[in-house]
Scaffold this active site. Structure first.
Site, short mmCIF file in Angstrom:
data_model
loop_
_atom_site.label_atom_id
_atom_site.label_comp_id
_atom_site.label_asym_id
_atom_site.label_seq_id
_atom_site.Cartn_x
_atom_site.Cartn_y
_atom_site.Cartn_z
N ASP A 91 0.83 -1.22 0.00
CA ASP A 91 0.00 0.00 0.00
C ASP A 91 0.85 1.25 0.00
O ASP A 91 1.80 1.38 0.80
CB ASP A 91 -0.87 0.03 1.26
CG ASP A 91 -2.24 -0.57 1.05
OD1 ASP A 91 -2.71 -0.61 -0.11
OD2 ASP A 91 -2.85 -1.00 2.04
N GLU A 123 -5.51 3.88 -3.16
CA GLU A 123 -6.96 4.03 -2.98
C GLU A 123 -7.47 5.19 -3.83
O GLU A 123 -6.86 6.27 -3.83
CB GLU A 123 -7.28 4.30 -1.50
CG GLU A 123 -6.93 3.14 -0.59
CD GLU A 123 -7.31 3.39 0.87
OE1 GLU A 123 -7.96 4.41 1.16
OE2 GLU A 123 -6.95 2.55 1.70
N GLU A 190 -13.94 -2.96 -1.41
CA GLU A 190 -14.15 -3.16 0.03
C GLU A 190 -15.55 -2.75 0.46
O GLU A 190 -16.00 -1.64 0.17
CB GLU A 190 -13.08 -2.36 0.80
CG GLU A 190 -13.19 -2.54 2.31
CD GLU A 190 -11.94 -2.10 3.07
OE1 GLU A 190 -10.89 -1.82 2.45
OE2 GLU A 190 -12.02 -2.04 4.31
#
Ligand code: KIV
Length: 272
Positions: A91, A123, A190
């Site tokens: 990440d 993200e 998610e």
């Protein structure tokens, strides 16, 4: 190589694409340290995610926001040293890519160079396409992450299921298509309705990995500490616990304390 050493083939982004084509489900788990990564890789997990959930799980922060790029690189390097088979995705932490595409590329290069990672995850949707393209132009594979993106928790204000309303669901599908067009090799979805997960996995050519996105996506990811039951305070509906390590480790610790206090440990055989 000796005759009885079995060669282990590393999972690549091509392997994952092929798995989607053959309708083989993809397994993904998080790891943040050498010992855990060795177990997870050795068991045959396809993808290991060095998630910024390390901020919660390893450091005890309430959100994923505080973890730094240096700390992510430390965790990622430990994981990489343990793996032979899994593709390792790392990440990009909050604040290391949102500024501009050059910052995103520089952070990704540090992760690849200093940790030896195989790919990075970011993200966001259309708003980060520039950054994704710039990272890809340096030959670094990128995974996307949409739905409940924890780095935006203060924007959402809640950890509830995302994209239940039509407008947000439409935007999520458009974002997924934009990420695919930009060239990401897979997307994590998610905490969204299962029907939306199914629709996106069907419409997109790249693998869709779900966490709380239902059973009709191309693969599943869980935070390993949750999956092993090391934490008994977090029980979202999507979590299946495969062990109750919290209780096992608590009991073992109590037994150890008892043996130390009674003088039973160490015994004759456990000393030099
Ligand atoms: O950081 C993380 O663990 C993640 C998973 C929840 C997908 O991003």
């Amino acid at each position: 190589m000796s005759a009885n050493t079995k060669e282990i083939k590393r999972v690549t982004t091509n392997t994952l694409q092929e798995m989607k084509r053959k309708k083989q489900k993809i397994s993904m788990l998080t790891a943040y340290d050498f010992t855990m990564a060795k177990i997870i890789d050795g068991a045959g997990t396809d993808i290991i995610l060095v998630g910024d959930s390390a901020s919660n799980v390893m450091a005890g922060h309430e959100t994923t926001l505080p973890i730094t790029l240096d700390q992510m690189i430390y965790h990622a390097a430990s994981v990489i040293r343990a793996t032979n088979r899994s593709l390792v995705v790392v990440d990009l932490p909050f604040g290391s890519y949102q500024g501009n595409s050059k910052e995103a590329l520089n952070s990704s290069i540090r992760i690849m160079k200093e940790a030896g990672a195989h790919s990075v995850k970011l993200e966001g949707g259309k708003e980060i396409v520039d950054s994704i393209e710039r990272i890809l132009s340096a030959g670094i594979p990128v995974m996307g992450h949409l739905g409940l993106t924890p780095q935006s928790i203060y924007k959402f204000g809640t950890y509830n299921v995302r994209a239940k309303e039509q407008l947000e669901a439409k935007k999520l599908l458009e974002d997924a298509l934009a990420l695919q067009a930009a060239g990401v090799f897979a997307i994590v979805l998610e905490k969204i309705p299962a029907a939306l997960g199914k629709e996106i996995a069907k419409k997109l050519k790249i693998p869709i990995i779900g966490i709380g996105a239902g059973r009709h996506v191309d693969g599943q990811v869980l935070v390993s500490h949750d999956m092993f039951g090391m934490n008994n305070e977090f029980s979202p509906r999507f979590l299946r616990r495969y062990l109750n390590l919290h209780d096992l480790m608590s009991k073992a610790t109590k037994n150890y304390i008892k043996d130390v206090q009674s003088g039973d440990f160490p015994n004759e055989k456990e000393q030099y």
